[in-house]
Design an enzyme around this catalytic site. Structure first.
Site, PDB file in Angstrom:
ATOM      1  N   CYS A  94      78.643  60.623  23.670  1.00 29.41           N
ATOM      2  CA  CYS A  94      79.114  61.613  24.656  1.00 29.41           C
ATOM      3  C   CYS A  94      77.971  62.573  24.979  1.00 29.41           C
ATOM      4  CB  CYS A  94      80.348  62.354  24.148  1.00 29.41           C
ATOM      5  SG  CYS A  94      80.161  63.149  22.544  1.00 29.41           S
TER       6      CYS A  94
ATOM      7  N   ASP B  53      80.506  54.704  18.220  1.00 29.40           N
ATOM      8  CA  ASP B  53      80.479  55.972  18.947  1.00 29.40           C
ATOM      9  C   ASP B  53      79.594  56.913  18.130  1.00 29.40           C
ATOM     10  OD1 ASP B  53      80.917  58.232  20.410  1.00 29.40           O
ATOM     11  OD2 ASP B  53      83.092  58.128  20.368  1.00 29.40           O
TER      12      ASP B  53
END
Length: 441
Positions: A368, A315
């Site tokens: 994100c 991530d």
């Protein structure tokens, strides 16, 4: 010489003033010093009710900063006065309440003037502030009608989204990010039961969604570790690994630990890695509350050495433009240069993944971010460069049937405009990109 503060005007003695002062400082930190909005609230000693109000005011102010700024600019004939200290933040704090919150206008104006009079630089402009805010209050409907919705998204970001997603989708993303998001939970078991107990609903992806804006710790099941807060989109990348029971899985850039918890709950032997010791404190606390176990390591991914894993989730650090609903200051604190800089870091991190994934193992890369340079372009570059990996396209079955979140190339791409609902506060999800890759072996 600074003018002494009279007891009657101290923030801790005037009802509501302390909350406005904290919101003002948070907004000023974003605009004047590029400080993350959340940082202003971390060490606050305010009572929970005042702290919640400060967060609400600052959040609304940043989500609607473009609209508020446009209205204030129209009322300040000579622009914002120079050397006026936090005057801009004071005006924005008050205007947010007048235009968008259920606060009496006179209270918002009065408390703003008190804040101005307490600052040596802003006090000379308290009369101006009073006049401007009264005009905002007197003509709020006309002011709002004159500002287009796109004003609340910086022009450079909106133009990027137009190029990548098209005009209609870009407008839908911008519109979705003007509203405070719901609270999404990942539950250990019995999602339907917890949705019923907490007054929420189960999303197609399995997350439980609530329209809750109070202290999370006060909700049933929190202290018992039955669930954790995790946006519905953020819960999807870990699902792309499939069955992980008994597998050695690395969660890289893991804090605050939502994916680590998912993997540990699913029976994986998880190693959670993050370079920030402070962020790992929160991760450990979350695992402790949830009764889950993982090996936790503080390390820089680019230098970290470890035996290869069966699966890895990276991530990667990113511009976070997909989380503007939750972190509205991101829209106004980032620039195109930030996207380029973080994209270079992501490329270098991806280059190390062949050393950390076993032959035949899986890699899920996610960010994100809504920016193509941080998602689709990274994977296209990796695959075109003769890497050890091949793409395994995401299927609807992987993500609860959410077909609209799968691109033609087989990537996962969620948008804030997905999962529409008549109530905008119950709609949407964070903007995420994820790709599933298998190492040759």
């Amino acid at each position: 010489m600074p003018r002494p503060t009279s007891p009657s005007s101290r923030p801790d003695q005037v009802p509501g003033l302390a909350a406005r002062a904290l919101a003002m400082r948070a907004i000023d930190g974003v605009l004047a010093r590029n400080v993350a909005l959340e940082d202003a609230f971390e060490a606050s000693s305010l009572e929970p009710r005042d702290l919640a109000l400060a967060r609400m005011i600052a959040g609304v102010a940043m989500r609607r900063y473009g609209t508020i700024g446009t209205i204030l600019d129209g009322l300040l004939a000579k622009g914002m006065p120079r050397k006026s200290g936090p005057l801009e933040a004071i005006l924005i704090t008050a205007a947010a309440q007048i235009l968008f919150l259920d606060v009496p206008d006179h209270a918002a104006v009065d408390l703003a003037i008190r804040l101005a009079r307490q600052d040596d630089r802003a006090q000379a402009f308290s009369g101006l502030a009073n006049a401007v805010l009264r005009k905002v209050s007197a003509q709020k409907a006309e002011h709002l009608a004159a500002v287009p919705p796109e004003a609340d998204t910086p022009a450079w970001l909106l133009e990027r989204w137009r190029r990548h997603y098209g005009e209609d989708t870009a407008r839908a993303i911008a519109a979705a990010q003007r509203f405070e998001p719901p609270l999404d939970l990942t539950v250990k078991t019995d999602a339907a039961g917890w949705a019923d107990r907490l007054g929420g609903r189960v999303l197609p992806t399995g997350s439980v969604r609530l329209a809750h804006h109070g202290p999370v710790s006060a909700l049933e099941g929190y202290a018992e570790g039955q669930w954790w807060v995790q946006d519905a989109a953020a819960a999807l990348p870990a699902r792309l690994l499939g069955r992980v029971e008994g597998l050695a899985v690395a969660d890289l850039c893991a804090a605050p630990g939502g994916k680590t918890a998912q993997l540990a709950q699913a029976g994986a032997r998880v190693t959670a890695v993050d370079r920030s010791e402070n962020r790992l404190i929160r991760l450990r606390e979350n695992l402790g509350r949830l009764g889950l176990e993982a090996a936790v390591t503080a390390a820089d991914i680019l230098a970290w050495k470890a035996a290869p894993f069966d699966a890895v989730i990276l991530d990667a650090p990113c511009s976070a433009t997909g989380t503007i609903r939750r972190h509205p200051d991101v829209a106004w604190s980032k620039s195109a240069g930030d996207v380029a800089a973080v994209a270079d870091l992501q490329r270098r991190m991806l280059g190390r993944m062949a050393e950390l994934v076993k032959p035949g193992g899986l890699l899920v890369y996610c960010t994100c971010s809504l920016e193509a340079e941080e998602g689709e372009d990274q994977i296209a570059r990796l695959l075109a460069g003769g890497s050890h990996f091949t793409l395994e396209p995401v299927t609807p079955a992987d993500i609860g049937g959410l077909e609209g979140a799968i691109t033609p190339q087989g990537y996962l791409r969620t948008l804030p405009s997905l999962l529409p609902d008549p109530d905008p506060v119950m709609s949407g999800m964070d903007g995420f990109f994820a790709a599933r890759l298998r190492r040759a072996g």
